[in-house]
Design a protein around this motif. Structure first.
Motif, PDB file in Angstrom:
ATOM      1  N   SER A 236      14.436  -9.433  -1.123  1.00 60.73           N
ATOM      2  CA  SER A 236      14.616  -8.827   0.202  1.00 60.73           C
ATOM      3  C   SER A 236      13.657  -9.363   1.250  1.00 60.73           C
ATOM      4  CB  SER A 236      14.428  -7.315   0.112  1.00 60.73           C
ATOM      5  OG  SER A 236      13.072  -6.998  -0.184  1.00 60.73           O
ATOM      6  N   GLY A 237      12.496  -9.838   0.792  1.00 61.50           N
ATOM      7  CA  GLY A 237      11.469 -10.273   1.737  1.00 61.50           C
ATOM      8  C   GLY A 237      10.674  -9.130   2.322  1.00 61.50           C
ATOM      9  N   VAL A 238      10.924  -7.915   1.861  1.00 66.78           N
ATOM     10  CA  VAL A 238      10.162  -6.748   2.327  1.00 66.78           C
ATOM     11  C   VAL A 238       8.751  -6.819   1.747  1.00 66.78           C
ATOM     12  CG1 VAL A 238       9.991  -4.225   2.168  1.00 66.78           C
ATOM     13  CG2 VAL A 238      12.209  -5.302   2.614  1.00 66.78           C
ATOM     14  N   PRO A 239       7.721  -6.525   2.539  1.00 64.64           N
ATOM     15  CA  PRO A 239       6.343  -6.574   2.031  1.00 64.64           C
ATOM     16  C   PRO A 239       6.099  -5.549   0.920  1.00 64.64           C
ATOM     17  CG  PRO A 239       6.373  -6.459   4.441  1.00 64.64           C
ATOM     18  CD  PRO A 239       7.766  -6.203   3.980  1.00 64.64           C
ATOM     19  N   ARG A 240       5.264  -5.909  -0.034  1.00 70.75           N
ATOM     20  CA  ARG A 240       4.901  -4.991  -1.129  1.00 70.75           C
ATOM     21  C   ARG A 240       4.387  -3.665  -0.590  1.00 70.75           C
ATOM     22  NH1 ARG A 240       3.823  -1.464  -3.840  1.00 70.75           N
ATOM     23  NH2 ARG A 240       2.685  -1.319  -5.805  1.00 70.75           N
ATOM     24  N   SER A 241       3.686  -3.702   0.522  1.00 73.35           N
ATOM     25  CA  SER A 241       3.065  -2.496   1.072  1.00 73.35           C
ATOM     26  C   SER A 241       4.068  -1.430   1.501  1.00 73.35           C
ATOM     27  CB  SER A 241       2.190  -2.859   2.274  1.00 73.35           C
ATOM     28  OG  SER A 241       2.964  -3.489   3.283  1.00 73.35           O
ATOM     29  N   GLU A 242       5.345  -1.810   1.607  1.00 75.73           N
ATOM     30  CA  GLU A 242       6.348  -0.855   2.066  1.00 75.73           C
ATOM     31  C   GLU A 242       7.004  -0.059   0.944  1.00 75.73           C
ATOM     32  OE1 GLU A 242       9.139  -2.116   4.991  1.00 75.73           O
ATOM     33  OE2 GLU A 242       7.639  -3.223   6.157  1.00 75.73           O
ATOM     34  N   VAL A 243       6.696  -0.402  -0.309  1.00 76.01           N
ATOM     35  CA  VAL A 243       7.251   0.341  -1.442  1.00 76.01           C
ATOM     36  C   VAL A 243       6.117   1.057  -2.167  1.00 76.01           C
ATOM     37  CG1 VAL A 243       8.493   0.182  -3.627  1.00 76.01           C
ATOM     38  CG2 VAL A 243       9.183  -1.247  -1.700  1.00 76.01           C
ATOM     39  N   PHE A 244       6.303   2.346  -2.404  1.00 73.20           N
ATOM     40  CA  PHE A 244       5.270   3.197  -3.012  1.00 73.20           C
ATOM     41  C   PHE A 244       5.683   3.513  -4.446  1.00 73.20           C
ATOM     42  CE2 PHE A 244       2.694   6.920  -3.764  1.00 73.20           C
ATOM     43  CZ  PHE A 244       1.592   6.784  -2.935  1.00 73.20           C
ATOM     44  N   TYR A 245       4.869   3.063  -5.403  1.00 73.14           N
ATOM     45  CA  TYR A 245       5.171   3.244  -6.828  1.00 73.14           C
ATOM     46  C   TYR A 245       4.152   4.163  -7.483  1.00 73.14           C
ATOM     47  CZ  TYR A 245       5.202   2.207 -11.838  1.00 73.14           C
ATOM     48  OH  TYR A 245       5.203   2.313 -13.216  1.00 73.14           O
TER      49      TYR A 245
ATOM     50  N   SER B  12       4.053  -7.101 -12.273  1.00 74.17           N
ATOM     51  CA  SER B  12       4.977  -7.799 -11.372  1.00 74.17           C
ATOM     52  C   SER B  12       4.862  -7.316  -9.931  1.00 74.17           C
ATOM     53  CB  SER B  12       6.417  -7.619 -11.857  1.00 74.17           C
ATOM     54  OG  SER B  12       6.765  -6.251 -11.906  1.00 74.17           O
ATOM     55  N   ILE B  13       4.186  -6.167  -9.722  1.00 75.65           N
ATOM     56  CA  ILE B  13       4.002  -5.674  -8.347  1.00 75.65           C
ATOM     57  C   ILE B  13       2.521  -5.610  -7.961  1.00 75.65           C
ATOM     58  CG2 ILE B  13       6.216  -4.479  -8.170  1.00 75.65           C
ATOM     59  CD1 ILE B  13       4.774  -1.878  -8.899  1.00 75.65           C
ATOM     60  N   ASP B  14       1.664  -6.154  -8.805  1.00 83.10           N
ATOM     61  CA  ASP B  14       0.254  -6.415  -8.472  1.00 83.10           C
ATOM     62  C   ASP B  14      -0.664  -5.202  -8.513  1.00 83.10           C
ATOM     63  OD1 ASP B  14      -1.860  -8.216  -7.786  1.00 83.10           O
ATOM     64  OD2 ASP B  14      -1.812  -7.413  -5.749  1.00 83.10           O
ATOM     65  N   TYR B  15      -0.213  -4.061  -8.043  1.00 88.31           N
ATOM     66  CA  TYR B  15      -1.066  -2.865  -8.050  1.00 88.31           C
ATOM     67  C   TYR B  15      -0.181  -1.628  -8.140  1.00 88.31           C
ATOM     68  CZ  TYR B  15       0.126  -2.577  -3.047  1.00 88.31           C
ATOM     69  OH  TYR B  15       0.798  -2.509  -1.842  1.00 88.31           O
ATOM     70  N   ILE B  16      -0.820  -0.482  -8.373  1.00 87.98           N
ATOM     71  CA  ILE B  16      -0.109   0.799  -8.454  1.00 87.98           C
ATOM     72  C   ILE B  16      -0.515   1.646  -7.262  1.00 87.98           C
ATOM     73  CG2 ILE B  16       0.109   2.950  -9.773  1.00 87.98           C
ATOM     74  CD1 ILE B  16      -0.282   1.253 -12.322  1.00 87.98           C
ATOM     75  N   ASP B  17       0.457   2.187  -6.577  1.00 86.68           N
ATOM     76  CA  ASP B  17       0.158   2.991  -5.388  1.00 86.68           C
ATOM     77  C   ASP B  17      -0.431   4.349  -5.749  1.00 86.68           C
ATOM     78  OD1 ASP B  17       1.466   1.489  -2.945  1.00 86.68           O
ATOM     79  OD2 ASP B  17       2.830   1.285  -4.642  1.00 86.68           O
ATOM     80  N   MET B  18       0.035   4.940  -6.858  1.00 89.77           N
ATOM     81  CA  MET B  18      -0.433   6.271  -7.220  1.00 89.77           C
ATOM     82  C   MET B  18      -0.406   6.460  -8.725  1.00 89.77           C
ATOM     83  SD  MET B  18      -1.103   9.552  -6.161  1.00 89.77           S
ATOM     84  CE  MET B  18      -0.321   9.738  -4.562  1.00 89.77           C
ATOM     85  N   ILE B  19      -1.489   7.011  -9.265  1.00 82.10           N
ATOM     86  CA  ILE B  19      -1.472   7.504 -10.642  1.00 82.10           C
ATOM     87  C   ILE B  19      -1.833   8.983 -10.602  1.00 82.10           C
ATOM     88  CG2 ILE B  19      -2.408   7.373 -12.962  1.00 82.10           C
ATOM     89  CD1 ILE B  19      -2.908   4.456 -12.637  1.00 82.10           C
ATOM     90  N   LEU B  20      -1.035   9.783 -11.296  1.00 82.32           N
ATOM     91  CA  LEU B  20      -1.281  11.214 -11.405  1.00 82.32           C
ATOM     92  C   LEU B  20      -1.669  11.566 -12.838  1.00 82.32           C
ATOM     93  CD1 LEU B  20       1.932  12.585  -9.592  1.00 82.32           C
ATOM     94  CD2 LEU B  20      -0.275  12.020  -8.554  1.00 82.32           C
ATOM     95  N   ILE B  21      -2.471  12.608 -13.007  1.00 83.60           N
ATOM     96  CA  ILE B  21      -2.628  13.218 -14.323  1.00 83.60           C
ATOM     97  C   ILE B  21      -1.367  14.054 -14.528  1.00 83.60           C
ATOM     98  CG2 ILE B  21      -3.974  14.758 -15.778  1.00 83.60           C
ATOM     99  CD1 ILE B  21      -6.443  14.083 -14.186  1.00 83.60           C
TER     100      ILE B  21
END
Length: 282
Positions: free
Chosen positions: A67-76, A103-112
């Motif tokens: 898509s060419g959408v920046p990684r910063s626009e998707v929250f995982y 494959s996405i370099d980092y994780i936006d959120m980790i929860l317990i």
């Protein structure tokens, strides 16, 4: 069509409407996530126990590339399971989560995922999560299924350097946990609703049906709209492309105050899943 963003207590932003992938088989997860992203979803919620982290992450990576959408626009988002509580275990579990999300370099959120261990396990896990944020590979950390005593325990932790940004728990018009919601909001912890459709167990309710008929939308759309109107982050789930589209199509109408009040009155303490918020604190 994409969701509006809300701002967490650390200044970071997250799409208010996301897709949950609980019980989405790994064999289907890639397709479902890719379809969701194509439709406009920008927030995907997984967990270690779901068994689909790698497929979800790889699908996000594949879609970003196409898509060419920046990684910063998707929250995982993913979550640490109960068996991995404790400082050393959690460090290893975080490492595994990051490997699956390479494959996405980092994780936006980790929860317990829940408070179902003991004080040492919960707080040790939080210490490991704080270190993951300091490393730069995890951007936000929070909690899930925490009741008020569990949150107080964490907020009083002597080594707390990062407050949880959100608490994710079951929340819908038939389960309105007003005391827990207020406590989270008073402590600047964003409320995130899972099972916002009550797993379809209350579909057919005359109040919801009549409001849906008025706006010519589905019952699910009314329930999602109610959750958004309450300023919750909300995570409906489906594997159907048609329902993925309709669940996201909730920004063309607004519920009136009278309609919101009528929906609020449906509360009957209906639990459709587990309830770790009442797990005994040691």
């Amino acid at each position: 069509m994409t969701s509006p963003l809300v701002t967490l207590n650390n200044g970071n932003k997250v799409p208010q409407l996301g897709l949950g992938v609980y019980q989405t088989p790994a064999s289907d997860a890639g397709r479902v996530v890719f379809d969701a992203l194509e439709l406009g979803y920008r927030h995907i919620d997984s967990a270690a126990i779901y068994g689909n982290e790698r497929e979800v992450s790889e699908s996000i990576g594949k879609w970003l590339k196409s898509s060419g959408v920046p990684r910063s626009e998707v929250f995982y988002t993913t979550k640490i399971w109960n068996a991995d509580h404790g400082y050393e275990k959690a460090k290893q579990a975080i490492k595994v989560c990051l490997e699956k999300a390479k494959s996405i370099d980092y994780i936006d959120m980790i929860l317990i995922h829940s408070p179902m261990s003991d004080r040492e396990g919960r707080l040790g896990t939080w210490k490991a999560l704080q270190e993951s944020v300091e490393s730069g590979k995890v951007k936000n950390i929070g909690i899930s299924n925490y009741g008020i005593p569990h949150i107080k325990e964490l907020l009083n932790y002597s080594e707390l350097t990062i407050k949880p940004v959100m608490n994710q728990f079951e929340l819908h018009p038939w389960l309105v946990r007003e005391e827990l919601i207020k406590f989270c909001q008073d402590n600047d912890i964003y409320v995130e609703a899972y099972s916002p459709l009550a797993r379809a167990k209350a579909f057919g309710n005359p109040t919801i049906v009549s409001i849906a008929d008025k706006y010519k939308v589905t019952e699910a759309q009314i329930l999602i709209k109610w959750s958004l109107a309450k300023n919750f982050i909300t995570l409906p789930k489906t594997v159907s492309k048609e329902r993925l589209a309709s669940n996201l199509d909730v920004f063309s109408f607004e519920l009136t105050e009278d309609e919101l009040t009528k929906i609020d009155s449906l509360n009957s303490n209906l639990l459709t899943g587990w309830n770790p918020t009442e797990y005994p604190i040691d």
